[in-house]
Design an enzyme around this catalytic site. Sequence first.
Site, mmCIF file in Angstrom:
data_model
loop_
_atom_site.group_PDB
_atom_site.id
_atom_site.type_symbol
_atom_site.label_atom_id
_atom_site.label_comp_id
_atom_site.label_asym_id
_atom_site.label_seq_id
_atom_site.Cartn_x
_atom_site.Cartn_y
_atom_site.Cartn_z
ATOM 1 N N LYS A 153 1.072 -1.278 -0.153
ATOM 2 C CA LYS A 153 0.002 -0.112 -0.137
ATOM 3 C C LYS A 153 0.934 1.098 0.057
ATOM 4 O O LYS A 153 2.039 1.200 0.434
ATOM 5 C CB LYS A 153 -0.727 0.028 1.183
ATOM 6 C CG LYS A 153 -1.697 1.446 1.338
ATOM 7 C CD LYS A 153 -2.468 1.462 2.660
ATOM 8 C CE LYS A 153 -3.305 2.619 2.705
ATOM 9 N NZ LYS A 153 -4.105 2.738 3.960
ATOM 10 N N GLU A 203 -8.804 12.450 12.501
ATOM 11 C CA GLU A 203 -8.082 11.137 12.717
ATOM 12 C C GLU A 203 -7.133 11.175 14.108
ATOM 13 O O GLU A 203 -6.107 12.178 13.881
ATOM 14 C CB GLU A 203 -7.357 10.435 11.674
ATOM 15 C CG GLU A 203 -6.610 9.240 11.929
ATOM 16 C CD GLU A 203 -6.018 8.581 10.619
ATOM 17 O OE1 GLU A 203 -5.657 7.583 10.683
ATOM 18 O OE2 GLU A 203 -6.268 9.091 9.649
#
Length: 399
Positions: A153, A203
């Site tokens: 990723k 976040e």
Amino acid sequence: MTTVQEHPATRGAAAGTIGAATALLDAYRSGTDRFFASPTRTLLARGVHAPVADGERPLPDRVQDALAAAHAAGVPDPLVIGAIPFAPAAPSALVVPAGLRRAPALAADPLTALPAPRPEPAAWSVHPVPAPERYAEAVEAAVARMTAGGLRKVVLARALDLTGGRAPDVPAMLQRLARGDARGYTFAVPTPDGTTLLGASPELLVSRRGTTLVANPLAGSAPRSDDLAEDVRRAAALLQSAKDLHEHAVVVDAMRAVLAPYCAALDVPDKPTLVRTATMWHLSTTLTGTLAEPSLSALDLACALHPTPAVCGAPTALAREVIGELEPFDRHLYTGMVGWGDSRGDGEWVVTIRCAEASERGLRLYAGAGVVPSSDPAAETAETGAKFRTFLDAVGAAL
């Protein structure tokens, strides 16, 4: 059934005096103040008692030195506040402030329901860096790297440069960001190069209170819709998206692996839930743990986690290399962390996303998307465009 997660820090949050948190928001002064609001508290730091020194020693050690020196100098209950960059060797923007005002969370202040003034009309010139088609090509190149093996990723970002006829009104933008999502994390921090980093991040990287830690990684996103039925459909589709669930699992597994050795107990839910902001749906997992070693600070934990695969990729070293090859700019503080920490080791450190750098010349906005083998370049480009909306709405601009 669509599940929407309540932010863990809002559970049991004490209601505060009406107007206490918004008073700090109203008192913010650009260039000299540092503002940080979370689901647990609101902080307004004035001036600089001392900066955290740069150097080769670990950042948590340098922070502890700064806090100890401030305490010895008579600063009551000192803390550090500011931002830490994406690149590990780059200088931080952390200080012990000369003065500090505290209030309960913005979400506990009913006055946050009052809307901020709308942006004044301005003829913003918007310049993408890189152009959307070049960004899509970078996503395609990253997918090809994954197909070749090794990279699992990578998070690729792009920027928007906004220029207009006048300097950005930073306090007004902060008002709109904070009131637009009072349950999130809003911040404004002056930087060493004379700009102001400001944003509204959804976040939480990690927080520590006593021996309890909380981490709330977000990975896998979908844009909100103004149509209620479509908005619900998008949320439900995100919870079932194989691509987004895979992207999210990569992040959660990596954070579990980092945190578990530090914990006597660590709870990691089996499945993600949803967190919503004004513009996006996100897959969310809340990890909660009990520290095995109480001397570990929130910043120790944050530095161990940073950067997570949510903002960099996996494996980390290879993802950093690919980011350096494919992104045509230096991230600086974007995808670093912003927050505070005290001498007891408590603190809150937030992932620096949904943010911009403001200068006299204009604004640079950042947004990124997680690229995995099944990523579609057009879809990832559209996702970054949706993430830009948080700031574009705050300044009255559009793509």
